[in-house]
Design a protein around this motif. Structure first.
Motif, PDB file in Angstrom:
ATOM      1  N   LEU A 184       0.817  -1.217   0.000  1.00 56.94           N
ATOM      2  CA  LEU A 184       0.000   0.000   0.000  1.00 56.94           C
ATOM      3  C   LEU A 184       0.850   1.265   0.000  1.00 56.94           C
ATOM      4  N   PHE A 185       1.889   1.295   0.856  1.00 58.45           N
ATOM      5  CA  PHE A 185       2.686   2.507   1.020  1.00 58.45           C
ATOM      6  C   PHE A 185       3.937   2.512   0.158  1.00 58.45           C
ATOM      7  N   ASN A 186       4.189   1.417  -0.543  1.00 58.92           N
ATOM      8  CA  ASN A 186       5.263   1.341  -1.532  1.00 58.92           C
ATOM      9  C   ASN A 186       6.619   1.756  -0.953  1.00 58.92           C
ATOM     10  N   GLY A 187       6.877   1.367   0.290  1.00 65.14           N
ATOM     11  CA  GLY A 187       8.161   1.673   0.910  1.00 65.14           C
ATOM     12  C   GLY A 187       8.371   3.136   1.224  1.00 65.14           C
ATOM     13  N   SER A 188       7.291   3.903   1.353  1.00 67.91           N
ATOM     14  CA  SER A 188       7.417   5.355   1.521  1.00 67.91           C
ATOM     15  C   SER A 188       7.433   5.810   2.968  1.00 67.91           C
ATOM     16  N   LEU A 189       7.442   4.886   3.920  1.00 60.04           N
ATOM     17  CA  LEU A 189       7.564   5.294   5.318  1.00 60.04           C
ATOM     18  C   LEU A 189       8.852   6.075   5.499  1.00 60.04           C
ATOM     19  N   GLU A 190       8.793   7.161   6.247  1.00 54.09           N
ATOM     20  CA  GLU A 190       9.918   8.081   6.346  1.00 54.09           C
ATOM     21  C   GLU A 190      11.169   7.434   6.907  1.00 54.09           C
ATOM     22  N   ASP A 191      11.019   6.480   7.837  1.00 54.12           N
ATOM     23  CA  ASP A 191      12.186   5.849   8.438  1.00 54.12           C
ATOM     24  C   ASP A 191      12.402   4.433   7.934  1.00 54.12           C
ATOM     25  N   ALA A 192      11.795   4.125   6.751  1.00 52.33           N
ATOM     26  CA  ALA A 192      11.995   2.801   6.205  1.00 52.33           C
ATOM     27  C   ALA A 192      13.388   2.698   5.600  1.00 52.33           C
ATOM     28  N   PRO A 193      14.009   1.504   5.585  1.00 50.70           N
ATOM     29  CA  PRO A 193      15.304   1.331   4.952  1.00 50.70           C
ATOM     30  C   PRO A 193      15.187   1.424   3.445  1.00 50.70           C
ATOM     31  N   ARG A 338       5.337 -13.756   1.637  1.00 48.66           N
ATOM     32  CA  ARG A 338       5.983 -12.448   1.758  1.00 48.66           C
ATOM     33  C   ARG A 338       5.808 -11.662   0.462  1.00 48.66           C
ATOM     34  N   LEU A 339       5.771 -10.336   0.606  1.00 47.46           N
ATOM     35  CA  LEU A 339       5.680  -9.451  -0.555  1.00 47.46           C
ATOM     36  C   LEU A 339       7.008  -8.768  -0.854  1.00 47.46           C
ATOM     37  N   THR A 340       8.001  -8.977   0.000  1.00 49.15           N
ATOM     38  CA  THR A 340       9.265  -8.243  -0.120  1.00 49.15           C
ATOM     39  C   THR A 340      10.057  -8.621  -1.360  1.00 49.15           C
ATOM     40  N   GLY A 341       9.808  -9.794  -1.931  1.00 45.72           N
ATOM     41  CA  GLY A 341      10.578 -10.208  -3.095  1.00 45.72           C
ATOM     42  C   GLY A 341       9.945  -9.852  -4.429  1.00 45.72           C
ATOM     43  N   LEU A 342       8.795  -9.180  -4.414  1.00 46.55           N
ATOM     44  CA  LEU A 342       8.116  -8.856  -5.663  1.00 46.55           C
ATOM     45  C   LEU A 342       8.739  -7.647  -6.343  1.00 46.55           C
ATOM     46  N   SER A 343       8.674  -7.637  -7.661  1.00 49.75           N
ATOM     47  CA  SER A 343       9.186  -6.508  -8.428  1.00 49.75           C
ATOM     48  C   SER A 343       8.239  -5.322  -8.305  1.00 49.75           C
ATOM     49  N   GLN A 344       8.721  -4.154  -8.701  1.00 43.95           N
ATOM     50  CA  GLN A 344       7.889  -2.963  -8.627  1.00 43.95           C
ATOM     51  C   GLN A 344       6.660  -3.090  -9.520  1.00 43.95           C
ATOM     52  N   SER A 345       6.824  -3.680 -10.692  1.00 50.71           N
ATOM     53  CA  SER A 345       5.675  -3.823 -11.598  1.00 50.71           C
ATOM     54  C   SER A 345       4.645  -4.791 -11.020  1.00 50.71           C
ATOM     55  N   GLU A 346       5.107  -5.843 -10.343  1.00 51.63           N
ATOM     56  CA  GLU A 346       4.172  -6.779  -9.718  1.00 51.63           C
ATOM     57  C   GLU A 346       3.403  -6.112  -8.584  1.00 51.63           C
ATOM     58  N   LEU A 347       4.122  -5.327  -7.785  1.00 47.98           N
ATOM     59  CA  LEU A 347       3.458  -4.605  -6.697  1.00 47.98           C
ATOM     60  C   LEU A 347       2.481  -3.571  -7.256  1.00 47.98           C
ATOM     61  N   ASP A 348       2.884  -2.880  -8.302  1.00 46.52           N
ATOM     62  CA  ASP A 348       2.021  -1.863  -8.904  1.00 46.52           C
ATOM     63  C   ASP A 348       0.707  -2.470  -9.379  1.00 46.52           C
ATOM     64  N   SER A 349       0.783  -3.669  -9.959  1.00 47.92           N
ATOM     65  CA  SER A 349      -0.421  -4.308 -10.491  1.00 47.92           C
ATOM     66  C   SER A 349      -1.416  -4.605  -9.368  1.00 47.92           C
ATOM     67  N   ILE A 350      -0.920  -5.136  -8.258  1.00 48.09           N
ATOM     68  CA  ILE A 350      -1.810  -5.438  -7.133  1.00 48.09           C
ATOM     69  C   ILE A 350      -2.345  -4.149  -6.523  1.00 48.09           C
ATOM     70  N   ARG A 351      -1.459  -3.157  -6.361  1.00 44.27           N
ATOM     71  CA  ARG A 351      -1.856  -1.884  -5.754  1.00 44.27           C
ATOM     72  C   ARG A 351      -2.938  -1.197  -6.591  1.00 44.27           C
ATOM     73  N   GLN A 352      -2.794  -1.226  -7.898  1.00 44.61           N
ATOM     74  CA  GLN A 352      -3.796  -0.613  -8.769  1.00 44.61           C
ATOM     75  C   GLN A 352      -5.141  -1.326  -8.641  1.00 44.61           C
ATOM     76  N   ASP A 353      -5.089  -2.636  -8.454  1.00 47.48           N
ATOM     77  CA  ASP A 353      -6.345  -3.380  -8.298  1.00 47.48           C
ATOM     78  C   ASP A 353      -7.011  -3.069  -6.960  1.00 47.48           C
ATOM     79  N   VAL A 354      -6.213  -2.809  -5.916  1.00 48.39           N
ATOM     80  CA  VAL A 354      -6.801  -2.384  -4.644  1.00 48.39           C
ATOM     81  C   VAL A 354      -7.521  -1.050  -4.830  1.00 48.39           C
ATOM     82  N   THR A 355      -6.879  -0.125  -5.529  1.00 46.84           N
ATOM     83  CA  THR A 355      -7.523   1.159  -5.812  1.00 46.84           C
ATOM     84  C   THR A 355      -8.792   0.957  -6.637  1.00 46.84           C
ATOM     85  N   GLY A 356      -8.719   0.083  -7.647  1.00 46.10           N
ATOM     86  CA  GLY A 356      -9.903  -0.211  -8.449  1.00 46.10           C
ATOM     87  C   GLY A 356     -11.021  -0.798  -7.620  1.00 46.10           C
ATOM     88  N   LEU A 357     -10.679  -1.643  -6.667  1.00 39.51           N
ATOM     89  CA  LEU A 357     -11.680  -2.217  -5.766  1.00 39.51           C
ATOM     90  C   LEU A 357     -12.379  -1.123  -4.979  1.00 39.51           C
TER      91      LEU A 357
END
Length: 534
Positions: A184-193, A338-357
């Motif tokens: 959901l947050f695409n690694g955008s937490l301010e203190d995320a590695p 785990r979701l940590t091993g997915l590529s950005q395009s794979e994550l984007d596809s799921i994230r877009q479907d959540v928004t579509g939902l």
């Protein structure tokens, strides 16, 4: 005429071949996600949630919030479904860091006092990556503070929420936060590695990002996010908009001599309370449980099999789950998704479907409650499968007799046809008026067909008891139903203990047991949340 046409359609469904419906990827995991949804027990065992559901909470539903403040909350904060959950956070503290709400005309920044958002800060993880203690120092220190306040609110309208399944409020290194921090947050937490990782980020930041998504990307169609830790909770973005204050009461001071949950230096290690004379008067849970957590844990075990009271409804015909995508959620044959091993395009596809939902559907739109169908299948087969692999059946003839007893309703002994029999078995619990082409329906059909097919195969084809039991065990391993870890026969003063962040041991996960409710997490064994079983 209309009734005849409807009957004709139902008869058509009864004669179709279930193999015609394509099985979704990871059908067993989707089935289990439906079964565990909004249930403390299943969500604690299948704690790495990979699914997103639209949820609705009816107007008038009561919620609870613990704080040092005696005035109603304004802005973004947490709501608990159980008062004992909220009371853990009802201690006095100084002004915490505030979480600014998203820009919205419905918010009044002038009234958003810095003294609010206290519970946000107390939910911060403590040594989450190492697994040590895993509770906020503020919560620990609250035991030495004066009493705070328990707020009771009622929903001012039907709340529209996004439910993130699993133990998605658990601040762990095992992947419980992947669906938020990584997807959901695409690694955008301010203190995320640099690489989004488990256990990173803060609860206040998650609340801010969730409410920004709700307001901006989802155009205000979502009021908050529903999650679970030791109890179900809501990140609600606008208390003053969506809630009606019912009452505010002061809780009992924890600083008084002999109070339950009173801070005890002997509880500061990982072994839990000692059974000496002094500690017999104190009822603190092991593994660093927060003050008041004895009552807290008692309360949440009441929700093992559901939130109850029709307080939450989910849309099962339309939801998004990472299990359904052509991605690797189990790298190196991991037992935890785990979701940590997915590529950005794979994550984007799921994230877009959540928004579509969120943008295309409502939790309240017509939808079949597929959890009820899943329950019928689990209750029909769970005990029987457990018995078949228990070792108590000592001959192949006895095993075949047990399986035939279960399958007999689907057999036409005057005209045997195994394919039709498997279809009848598969369709036994299916709702004929439901849409059988949805993801949920196809997952349920797939699991039902796999179960029926395997049982018919063992009954008709296997001529060796050991091989028959091994094949049945393979089915049990594939299904991985959480019913097989439920305790049997707990006494009135006991609860069935499973790891629920931040408490519990590895042994509690492998073999949940009935334990005394006054000290369910006794501190024995290695903490489950140290990163084992990854």
């Amino acid at each position: 005429m209309r009734s005849l046409l409807q009957l004709s359609g139902l008869l058509g469904i009864l004669t179709f071949t279930t193999a015609e419906y394509s099985a979704p990827r990871n059908a067993n995991h989707i089935f289990n996600a439906i079964h565990a949804s909004m249930r403390q027990w299943g969500s604690s065992l299948h704690h790495n949630g990979m699914s997103f559901f639209l949820a609705s909470v009816p107007e008038g539903t009561q919620f609870f919030h613990g704080t040092s403040e005696s005035t109603p909350i304004i802005g973004t904060e947490w709501l608990a479904f159980e008062p004992e959950h909220a009371m853990v956070f009802a201690g006095r503290r100084g002004p915490p860091h505030r979480v600014p709400p998203p820009k919205n005309d419905d918010y009044d920044d002038d009234n958003d006092s810095p003294s609010h958002h206290e519970e946000l800060r107390r939910r911060e993880p403590h040594h989450a990556e190492s697994g040590e203690r895993c509770i906020s120092p503020e919560v620990e220190d609250a035991a030495e503070e004066d009493a705070g306040y328990l707020h009771t609110y009622a929903a001012a309208k039907d709340l529209r929420l996004l439910y993130i399944d699993g133990m998605s409020a658990g601040k762990t290194a095992k992947g419980t936060l992947d669906s938020q921090d990584v997807l959901l947050f695409n690694g955008s937490l301010e203190d995320a590695p640099t690489k989004p990782g488990p256990g990173s980020g803060s609860e206040g930041e998650r609340a801010r990002l969730a409410c920004e998504l709700a307001q901006d990307a989802w155009e205000g169609r979502i009021d908050g996010v529903l999650r679970m830790e030791a109890g179900f909770e809501i990140i609600l973005c606008a208390f003053e908009r969506d809630l009606i204050p019912v009452r505010i009461t002061q809780v009992k001071s924890r600083s008084g001599e002999g109070d339950e949950g009173r801070h005890n230096p002997k509880h500061d290690d990982h072994s839990g309370p000692r059974a000496d004379d002094d500690d017999k008067k104190r009822k603190g849970p092991g593994h660093g449980g927060p003050p008041g957590s004895v009552n807290w844990m008692r309360a949440i075990t009441h929700r093992y099999q559901g939130i109850g009271g029709s307080r939450v409804s989910l849309n099962y015909d339309n939801f998004v789950t990472a299990f359904a995508y052509d991605v690797d959620l189990f790298p190196s044959k991991s037992t935890l998704p785990r979701l940590t091993g997915l590529s950005q395009s794979e994550l984007d596809s799921i994230r877009q479907d959540v928004t579509g939902l969120v943008m295309s559907h409502e939790a309240t739109e017509p939808s079949w409650n597929w959890q009820t169908t899943v329950d019928m299948l689990v209750t029909r087969y769970s005990n029987e499968l457990s018995y078949y692999v228990s070792g108590k059946i000592t001959s192949l003839e006895d095993l075949h007799a047990e399986i035939e007893r279960l399958l007999a309703p689907f057999i036409d002994y005057g005209d045997r046809n195994t394919e039709l029999e498997v279809d009848r078995c598969t369709m036994h619990s299916m709702p004929l008026r439901a849409n059988l082409s949805t993801l949920a329906a196809r997952a349920v059909l797939s699991v039902a067909r796999t179960t029926c097919g395997a049982l018919f195969g063992v009954w008709e084809e296997t001529q060796d008891l050991k091989v028959a039991v091994e094949k049945t065990q393979a089915l049990v391993d594939y299904l991985a139903w959480t019913t097989w870890k439920e305790c049997r026969g707990c006494a009135d003063n006991e609860i069935c203990v499973v790891p629920i962040w931040p408490l519990g041991s590895v042994e509690d996960y492998k073999h949940p047991q009935c334990k005394n409710a006054s000290n369910p997490y006794d501190g024995e064994g290695e903490s489950y949340w140290r990163g084992l079983h990854r």
